[in-house]
Design an enzyme around this catalytic site. Structure first.
Site, mmCIF file in Angstrom:
data_model
loop_
_atom_site.group_PDB
_atom_site.id
_atom_site.type_symbol
_atom_site.label_atom_id
_atom_site.label_comp_id
_atom_site.label_asym_id
_atom_site.label_seq_id
_atom_site.Cartn_x
_atom_site.Cartn_y
_atom_site.Cartn_z
ATOM 1 N N GLU A 128 2.731 17.843 36.739
ATOM 2 C CA GLU A 128 4.119 17.408 36.588
ATOM 3 C C GLU A 128 4.129 16.127 35.773
ATOM 4 O OE1 GLU A 128 6.743 17.500 39.991
ATOM 5 O OE2 GLU A 128 5.793 19.294 40.759
ATOM 6 N N ARG A 288 10.242 11.053 34.137
ATOM 7 C CA ARG A 288 11.597 11.636 34.231
ATOM 8 C C ARG A 288 12.689 10.785 33.608
ATOM 9 N NH1 ARG A 288 11.386 14.041 40.295
ATOM 10 N NH2 ARG A 288 9.779 15.515 39.706
ATOM 11 N N HIS A 348 18.785 12.729 41.730
ATOM 12 C CA HIS A 348 17.797 13.556 42.429
ATOM 13 C C HIS A 348 17.105 12.829 43.576
ATOM 14 C CE1 HIS A 348 14.672 16.538 42.909
ATOM 15 N NE2 HIS A 348 13.718 15.672 42.596
ATOM 16 N N ARG A 383 9.863 6.962 40.478
ATOM 17 C CA ARG A 383 8.894 7.667 41.334
ATOM 18 C C ARG A 383 8.082 8.669 40.519
ATOM 19 N NH1 ARG A 383 9.174 12.656 43.847
ATOM 20 N NH2 ARG A 383 11.334 12.845 43.166
HETATM 21 C C1 SIN Z 1 10.629 19.209 41.047
HETATM 22 O O1 SIN Z 1 10.228 20.243 41.547
HETATM 23 O O2 SIN Z 1 10.828 19.063 39.856
HETATM 24 C C2 SIN Z 1 10.929 18.051 41.952
HETATM 25 C C3 SIN Z 1 9.694 17.437 42.411
HETATM 26 C C4 SIN Z 1 9.955 15.997 42.742
HETATM 27 O O3 SIN Z 1 11.089 15.589 42.870
HETATM 28 O O4 SIN Z 1 8.982 15.253 42.802
#
Ligand code: SIN
Length: 527
Positions: A128, A288, A348, A383
């Site tokens: 990620e 992000r 989020h 985060r």
């Molecule tokens: C996601 O699945 O993109 C969210 C994961 C997160 O908020 O760390």
């Protein structure tokens, strides 16, 4: 210690029946359930939830849990990535705890029966944003739901835990500066639960924004209650916007997990152009905040949405690995293997909350906080993806350990008085508040817009009480959180991590590499 209450300080309240526990845990997402499971089985525990499990942010978490267990990974590398994304505001000791205790947190979940996807015999790890390698353990694309259901089964097996559903906590009780219970509403009636220790695991406040991947239940109720109880609150200005939320025509906002991009999905603008390489060397896997701001820029530039593009990935793979997202999108006529899907940033995750030490202790004695409700210092100004589930387990276990060690020597407070001021409820509309927050304090903020929104909220007349204390308290809390968030975001006259101000677009380390703290009766200060 100064404090406030929503409930009236009256004799009727003090005469209510008091149910006594050793520990009251408020919130039954991953953090609350971890605490309850890890508490000594000799302790009588109440585990409260205000809504169904599917409203909790844990349940909605898709991507997974970051943990340094890969062959080429190390706690040190996990720490470096977390600090890097946190933009100079992470608390180093807390990040070390998080990364060092990650593998045993994973082991704890495996012992409870959580079935992370496997790659042969090893836990499968995906990528990620912001991670320098594959580090995210997952259960398809509904990791949170799976963890939530698994822990729920474990909680039910424990005789010492009483699950109290549809209990909405109005206020936290304190006596002589020490937490001693909660006042909750159940079926329209007030109840008092007393305990030697309280744990606030009520989640964050990203749900107060109109466009949010959270449910409306993520309204910061526990944070607001602790603020009224005099606890120090930190970092409220840092609200993370997830870049790829699917906003359906029926106003449903549904997360399209970052793991899609981790597995190769691209972002293109309305002209079909892949834009992220122009904004950051890590392109779609930039942190992000970077991806969200780039998307907003492209949306504004072309006046049309941006899109997630998975068309180069195989249908069989997409429909299996991302089964939740895939199925949901088909309900709206989108097929990931052949369609561009419109996405936009949505609120989020709230990095701020109740400030705690490394054992989850808030500044009020006998009150702990963990999960998204807490500000442990792990996230700093942004985060790192999938650090949240890990934080909830690592610090939830620490909270339980501390309570197990301390509780036998604690006395229960039983004589209640409620000193403090009553909090007024602004006469405003919550949906409107959410829209205004998105506009003034969204991905890109400005001092002028935030100051005028804060003035509008502060100038609102007082709402009359119509007899529905639950509804009234939710409104008090949402406006309270909005005001505190705006105060913090106005005070931070710089741009850092998730907090980007058009009037102060640069980072100012000299003055602002500090936290913004808030406390009832004390106002706002930097530390
Ligand atoms: C996601 O699945 O993109 C969210 C994961 C997160 O908020 O760390």
């Amino acid at each position: 210690m100064e404090r406030g209450y929503v409930v009236d300080n009256n004799a009727e309240l003090l005469a209510l029946e008091q149910v006594v526990y050793d520990v009251v845990v408020v919130g039954s997402g991953i953090a609350g359930m971890t605490v309850a499971i890890e508490l000594d089985k000799r302790l009588k525990v109440a585990l409260l939830s205000k809504a169904g499990a599917d409203e909790a942010s844990t349940y909605k978490a898709q991507g997974g849990m970051a943990v340094a267990v890969g062959a080429d990974d190390s706690a040190e590398q996990h720490i470096m990535d977390t600090l890097n994304v946190g933009q100079g505001l992470c608390r180093r000791e807390a990040v070390s705890v998080l990364a060092d205790e990650g593998p045993s947190a994973l082991e704890f979940l495996l012992q409870q029966g959580v079935a992370f996807n496997k790659n042969g015999a090893a836990i499968a790890l995906t990528r990620e944003a912001g991670h320098s390698l594959n580090r995210v353990a997952y259960h398809y694309d509904f990791t949170g739901r799976h963890i939530s259901e698994t822990l729920f089964t474990k909680v039910k097996e424990k005789d010492n835990i009483q699950q109290l559903t549809n209990y909405f906590v109005v206020d936290v009780l304190t006596q002589d500066g020490q937490g001693c219970g909660v006042i909750a509403i159940k079926d329209g009636k007030l109840v008092v639960l007393l305990a030697k220790a309280l744990v606030i695991a009520t989640g964050g406040y990203a749900g107060i924004f109109a466009s949010s991947t959270n449910s409306r239940a993520a309204s910061g109720d526990g944070i607001a209650a602790l603020y009224r109880a005099g606890a120090v609150i930190a970092d409220l200005e840092f609200v993370q916007f997830h870049p790829t939320a699917f906003c359906a025509p029926d106003d449903t906002v549904f997360l399209l997990t970052e793991a899609l991009r981790g597995e190769g999905a691209l972002l293109v603008n309305a002209a079909g152009h892949r834009f992220m390489p122009e904004y950051h060397p890590a392109a779609e896997l930039a942190p992000r905040d970077v991806v969200s701001r780039a998307s907003v820029k492209e949306i504004e530039r072309l006046g049309r949405p941006v899109f997630i593009d998975c068309r180069h990935l195989e249908k069989k793979y997409l429909a299996d690995r991302f089964r939740q997202v895939y199925t949901k999108l088909t309900e709206y006529g989108y097929y990931l293997e052949k369609d561009l899907v419109p996405v936009s940033p949505a609120a989020h995750y709230s990095a701020g909350g109740i400030r705690t030490d490394l054992w989850g202790r808030s500044s009020v004695q006998a009150i702990y906080a963990c999960g998204e409700a807490a500000a442990t210092g792990v996230h700093g100004a942004n985060r790192l993806a999938s650090n949240s589930l890990l934080e909830a387990v690592v610090f939830g276990r620490r909270v339980a350990k501390d309570i197990n060690n301390q509780l036998p020597s604690k006395q229960l407070v039983t004589t209640l008085v409620l000193p403090g001021n009553n909090v007024a409820c602004p006469n405003g509309d919550l949906l409107r508040l959410g829209v205004e927050l998105n506009r003034a304090a969204g991905v890109v903020r400005s001092g002028a817009a935030m100051t005028s929104l804060l003035a509008a909220i502060t100038g609102m007349s007082k709402d009359g009480f119509d007899g529905d204390l639950g509804k009234y308290t939710r409104k008090v809390n949402a406006f309270q959180l909005a005001k505190l968030l705006l105060q913090a975001a106005i005070a931070r006259q710089e741009s850092r991590g998730t907090h980007f101000r058009s009037d102060y677009p640069e980072k100012n380390d000299e003055y602002f590499q500090r936290h913004i703290l808030l406390q009832w009766g004390k106002g706002v200060w930097l530390e």
